[in-house]
Design an enzyme around this catalytic site. Structure first.
Site, PDB file in Angstrom:
ATOM      1  N   SER A   1       0.865  -1.169   0.000  1.00 18.04           N
ATOM      2  CA  SER A   1       0.000   0.000   0.000  1.00 18.04           C
ATOM      3  C   SER A   1       0.906   1.224   0.000  1.00 18.04           C
ATOM      4  O   SER A   1       1.847   1.310  -0.801  1.00 18.04           O
ATOM      5  CB  SER A   1      -0.932  -0.048   1.213  1.00 18.04           C
ATOM      6  OG  SER A   1      -1.758   1.079   1.280  1.00 18.04           O
TER       7      SER A   1
ATOM      8  N   TYR B   1      -5.194   8.067  -6.092  1.00 16.10           N
ATOM      9  CA  TYR B   1      -4.162   7.144  -5.581  1.00 16.10           C
ATOM     10  C   TYR B   1      -4.527   6.598  -4.200  1.00 16.10           C
ATOM     11  O   TYR B   1      -4.512   5.383  -3.975  1.00 16.10           O
ATOM     12  CB  TYR B   1      -2.826   7.870  -5.544  1.00 16.10           C
ATOM     13  CG  TYR B   1      -1.663   7.030  -5.088  1.00 16.10           C
ATOM     14  CD1 TYR B   1      -1.169   6.018  -5.900  1.00 16.10           C
ATOM     15  CD2 TYR B   1      -1.051   7.242  -3.852  1.00 16.10           C
ATOM     16  CE1 TYR B   1      -0.089   5.246  -5.494  1.00 16.10           C
ATOM     17  CE2 TYR B   1       0.026   6.483  -3.437  1.00 16.10           C
ATOM     18  CZ  TYR B   1       0.507   5.489  -4.261  1.00 16.10           C
ATOM     19  OH  TYR B   1       1.569   4.730  -3.846  1.00 16.10           O
TER      20      TYR B   1
ATOM     21  N   LYS C   1      -5.187   2.689  -2.704  1.00 13.32           N
ATOM     22  CA  LYS C   1      -4.301   2.112  -1.686  1.00 13.32           C
ATOM     23  C   LYS C   1      -5.056   1.772  -0.391  1.00 13.32           C
ATOM     24  O   LYS C   1      -4.681   0.847   0.330  1.00 13.32           O
ATOM     25  CB  LYS C   1      -3.134   3.070  -1.396  1.00 13.32           C
ATOM     26  CG  LYS C   1      -2.145   3.193  -2.555  1.00 13.32           C
ATOM     27  CD  LYS C   1      -1.500   1.849  -2.884  1.00 13.32           C
ATOM     28  CE  LYS C   1      -0.351   1.977  -3.868  1.00 13.32           C
ATOM     29  NZ  LYS C   1       0.269   0.663  -4.162  1.00 13.32           N
TER      30      LYS C   1
HETATM   31  N1  LIG Z   1       8.047   5.149  -4.676  1.00 14.64           N
HETATM   32  C1  LIG Z   1       7.234   5.597  -3.734  1.00 14.64           C
HETATM   33  O1  LIG Z   1       7.335   6.761  -3.302  1.00 14.64           O
HETATM   34  C2  LIG Z   1       6.200   4.711  -3.146  1.00 14.64           C
HETATM   35  C3  LIG Z   1       5.690   3.621  -3.848  1.00 14.64           C
HETATM   36  N2  LIG Z   1       4.713   2.841  -3.294  1.00 14.64           N
HETATM   37  C4  LIG Z   1       4.157   1.710  -4.038  1.00 14.64           C
HETATM   38  O2  LIG Z   1       5.176   0.750  -4.228  1.00 14.64           O
HETATM   39  C5  LIG Z   1       4.963   0.055  -5.444  1.00 14.64           C
HETATM   40  C6  LIG Z   1       6.202   0.157  -6.298  1.00 14.64           C
HETATM   41  O3  LIG Z   1       6.479   1.505  -6.518  1.00 14.64           O
HETATM   42  P1  LIG Z   1       7.800   2.009  -7.253  1.00 14.64           P
HETATM   43  O4  LIG Z   1       8.886   1.066  -6.988  1.00 14.64           O
HETATM   44  O5  LIG Z   1       7.944   3.445  -6.919  1.00 14.64           O
HETATM   45  O6  LIG Z   1       7.303   1.911  -8.762  1.00 14.64           O
HETATM   46  P2  LIG Z   1       8.041   1.880 -10.178  1.00 14.64           P
HETATM   47  O7  LIG Z   1       7.191   2.697 -11.072  1.00 14.64           O
HETATM   48  O8  LIG Z   1       9.480   2.213 -10.060  1.00 14.64           O
HETATM   49  O9  LIG Z   1       7.864   0.359 -10.579  1.00 14.64           O
HETATM   50  C7  LIG Z   1       6.577  -0.148 -10.783  1.00 14.64           C
HETATM   51  C8  LIG Z   1       6.646  -1.605 -11.123  1.00 14.64           C
HETATM   52  O10 LIG Z   1       5.319  -2.089 -11.327  1.00 14.64           O
HETATM   53  C9  LIG Z   1       5.224  -2.667 -12.615  1.00 14.64           C
HETATM   54  N3  LIG Z   1       3.879  -2.423 -13.161  1.00 14.64           N
HETATM   55  C10 LIG Z   1       3.219  -1.237 -13.237  1.00 14.64           C
HETATM   56  N4  LIG Z   1       2.014  -1.405 -13.785  1.00 14.64           N
HETATM   57  C11 LIG Z   1       1.888  -2.729 -14.049  1.00 14.64           C
HETATM   58  C12 LIG Z   1       0.876  -3.540 -14.618  1.00 14.64           C
HETATM   59  N5  LIG Z   1      -0.283  -3.019 -15.040  1.00 14.64           N
HETATM   60  N6  LIG Z   1       1.085  -4.869 -14.756  1.00 14.64           N
HETATM   61  C13 LIG Z   1       2.256  -5.410 -14.333  1.00 14.64           C
HETATM   62  N7  LIG Z   1       3.253  -4.706 -13.799  1.00 14.64           N
HETATM   63  C14 LIG Z   1       3.078  -3.379 -13.653  1.00 14.64           C
HETATM   64  C15 LIG Z   1       6.324  -1.984 -13.426  1.00 14.64           C
HETATM   65  O11 LIG Z   1       6.796  -2.789 -14.476  1.00 14.64           O
HETATM   66  P3  LIG Z   1       6.335  -2.587 -16.010  1.00 14.64           P
HETATM   67  O12 LIG Z   1       6.252  -1.115 -16.273  1.00 14.64           O
HETATM   68  O13 LIG Z   1       7.394  -3.307 -16.738  1.00 14.64           O
HETATM   69  O14 LIG Z   1       5.013  -3.263 -16.094  1.00 14.64           O
HETATM   70  C16 LIG Z   1       7.418  -1.871 -12.390  1.00 14.64           C
HETATM   71  O15 LIG Z   1       8.108  -3.101 -12.246  1.00 14.64           O
HETATM   72  C17 LIG Z   1       3.714   0.696  -6.076  1.00 14.64           C
HETATM   73  O16 LIG Z   1       2.599  -0.074  -5.734  1.00 14.64           O
HETATM   74  C18 LIG Z   1       3.655   2.061  -5.415  1.00 14.64           C
HETATM   75  O17 LIG Z   1       2.349   2.563  -5.393  1.00 14.64           O
HETATM   76  C19 LIG Z   1       4.223   3.092  -2.039  1.00 14.64           C
HETATM   77  C20 LIG Z   1       4.699   4.140  -1.310  1.00 14.64           C
HETATM   78  C21 LIG Z   1       5.727   5.029  -1.796  1.00 14.64           C
HETATM   79  C1  LIG Z   2       1.110  10.685  14.262  1.00 17.90           C
HETATM   80  C2  LIG Z   2       0.879  11.014  12.867  1.00 17.90           C
HETATM   81  C3  LIG Z   2       2.103  11.215  12.041  1.00 17.90           C
HETATM   82  C4  LIG Z   2       1.721  11.791  10.732  1.00 17.90           C
HETATM   83  C5  LIG Z   2       2.801  11.842   9.712  1.00 17.90           C
HETATM   84  C6  LIG Z   2       2.162  12.159   8.416  1.00 17.90           C
HETATM   85  C7  LIG Z   2       3.093  12.217   7.256  1.00 17.90           C
HETATM   86  C8  LIG Z   2       2.323  12.195   5.982  1.00 17.90           C
HETATM   87  C9  LIG Z   2       3.175  12.227   4.759  1.00 17.90           C
HETATM   88  C10 LIG Z   2       2.593  11.329   3.730  1.00 17.90           C
HETATM   89  C11 LIG Z   2       3.435  11.227   2.509  1.00 17.90           C
HETATM   90  C12 LIG Z   2       2.724  10.436   1.454  1.00 17.90           C
HETATM   91  C13 LIG Z   2       3.584   9.366   0.882  1.00 17.90           C
HETATM   92  C14 LIG Z   2       2.998   8.804  -0.357  1.00 17.90           C
HETATM   93  C15 LIG Z   2       4.041   7.995  -1.069  1.00 17.90           C
HETATM   94  C16 LIG Z   2       3.518   7.354  -2.294  1.00 17.90           C
HETATM   95  O1  LIG Z   2       2.831   6.388  -2.216  1.00 17.90           O
HETATM   96  C17 LIG Z   2       3.875   7.915  -3.618  1.00 17.90           C
HETATM   97  N1  LIG Z   2       5.106   8.610  -3.596  1.00 17.90           N
HETATM   98  C18 LIG Z   2       3.942   6.814  -4.651  1.00 17.90           C
HETATM   99  O2  LIG Z   2       4.657   7.167  -5.796  1.00 17.90           O
END
Ligand SMILES: NC(=O)C1=CN([C@@H]2O[C@H](COP(=O)(O)OP(=O)(O)OC[C@H]3O[C@@H](n4cnc5c(N)ncnc54)[C@H](OP(=O)(O)O)[C@@H]3O)[C@@H](O)[C@H]2O)C=CC1
Ligand SMILES: CCCCCCCCCCCCCCCC(=O)[C@@H](N)CO
Length: 288
Positions: A128, A142, A146
């Site tokens: 998530s 988004y 999640k």
């Molecule tokens: N980076 C961040 O700040 C944060 C990320 N997350 C979550 O973590 C996970 C990974 O994020 P992150 O590493 O940043 O993402 P990236 O965009 O760097 O990588 C995403 C991955 O998912 C695959 N993907 C995307 N869409 C599909 C699809 N429809 N079918 C199959 N594969 C798919 C991509 O491969 P391909 O394109 O080859 O399909 C790739 O391997 C996500 O769920 C994101 O929401 C959560 C919190 C913070």
């Molecule tokens: C006691 C309470 C403490 C509260 C702290 C709150 C902080 C909130 C910041 C939230 C940042 C959001 C991250 C989303 C990341 C993400 O999923 C995307 N970057 C994906 O690409």
């Protein structure tokens, strides 16, 4: 009892980039056999869109199990993000994020769960986000996708626990990945300023924590002190993994809610400041 990763079969969706890639590497280092699932083809990778068609995903899982045996751990990491104001986001974006982030986690899990239950072995990990624990400016599409994962995970955990199958939900903060860089290209100023409350993590660090929690069978996986506070504060009716965890939640609840009220106040003031700033710029533009 922790799952032994040595010799285990781990499937990682979204394993071609970012957090998913790091999770795959971490599991490989610990001796697991790995199947990567993404759309783009990389080493040892099966190409499929996890959100398009259940039959296709089921086939991919079958293929993976034929090659490397039954899946011991599934990590649903495929996901994507697009930030923008509610009125600026296309309706199709809501559909796409729900498909990829939510249904893209349902399909692979649905395809492996029967075998896991039969074998009385398994871990299902959902990725998530902190934005799956609280709703923030810019994340109407988004955050909801999640949040949906959390409901799925809680219900599923109650079903499969008697079969010794454990579910983990990870709530990472902003993490330095290609996906994050792409998200930043169109992120509203408000979203960026609010998100800067927490620091940006390295994907290796996030991956390590997720793998550790999954192996131990923890329902919750978070990182850093704000991650810890958020998870404790938003525990709701989530399953509890240990007595200590439950006690900590009970004891810290009031304190963390108090801290959260201050954060919420500062988020609202960021939003208000951006609004007056924009209004000022517009009047300057009009008079010029
Ligand atoms: N980076 C961040 O700040 C944060 C990320 N997350 C979550 O973590 C996970 C990974 O994020 P992150 O590493 O940043 O993402 P990236 O965009 O760097 O990588 C995403 C991955 O998912 C695959 N993907 C995307 N869409 C599909 C699809 N429809 N079918 C199959 N594969 C798919 C991509 O491969 P391909 O394109 O080859 O399909 C790739 O391997 C996500 O769920 C994101 O929401 C959560 C919190 C913070
Ligand atoms: C006691 C309470 C403490 C509260 C702290 C709150 C902080 C909130 C910041 C939230 C940042 C959001 C991250 C989303 C990341 C993400 O999923 C995307 N970057 C994906 O690409």
């Amino acid at each position: 009892k922790p799952l032994a990763l040595s010799g285990a079969h781990v499937v990682v969706t979204g394993g071609s980039s970012g957090i998913g890639k790091c999770i795959a590497i971490e599991c490989y280092k610990q001796g697991a056999f790995i199947t990567l699932v993404a759309r783009n083809e990389v080493v040892l990778c099966i190409s499929v869109d996890v959100s398009q068609d259940y039959g296709q995903v089921e086939n991919v899982m079958k293929q993976a199990q034929e090659k490397l045996g039954p899946v011991d751990m599934l990590v649903n990491c495929a996901g994507t993000s697009l930030a923008g104001k509610f009125e600026d986001l296309e309706v199709s974006t809501f559909e796409r994020l729900m498909s990829v982030n939510y249904l893209g986690s349902v399909y692979p899990s649905r395809a492996v769960i029967t075998t896991m239950k039969e074998r009385r072995v398994g871990r299902v990990v959902f990725v998530s986000s902190q934005a799956g624990q609280l709703g923030l400016f810019g994340y109407t599409a988004y955050s909801s996708s999640k949040f949906a994962i959390r409901g799925l995970a809680e219900a599923l955990q109650m079903e499969v626990k008697p079969y010794n199958v454990y579910v983990t939900v990870a709530y990472p903060p902003d993490t330095d990945t290609p996906g994050f860089a792409k998200e930043n290209q169109t992120k509203p100023l408000e979203t960026r300023l609010i998100s800067e409350t927490t620091s940006v993590c390295k994907p290796e660090q996030v991956a390590k924590q997720i793998v550790k929690d999954a192996v131990q069978g923890n329902f919750n996986s978070s990182i850093g002190s704000d991650g810890y506070m958020l998870s404790s504060l938003t525990c709701g009716m989530a399953p509890v993994t240990s007595i200590t965890e439950g006690l900590q939640q009970v004891v810290t609840m009031g304190l963390f809610r108090t801290i959260a009220l201050f954060y919420l106040g500062s988020f609202d003031s960021i939003v208000r400041r951006c609004m007056t700033q924009k209004a000022k710029l517009e009047t300057v533009d009009k008079t010029a």
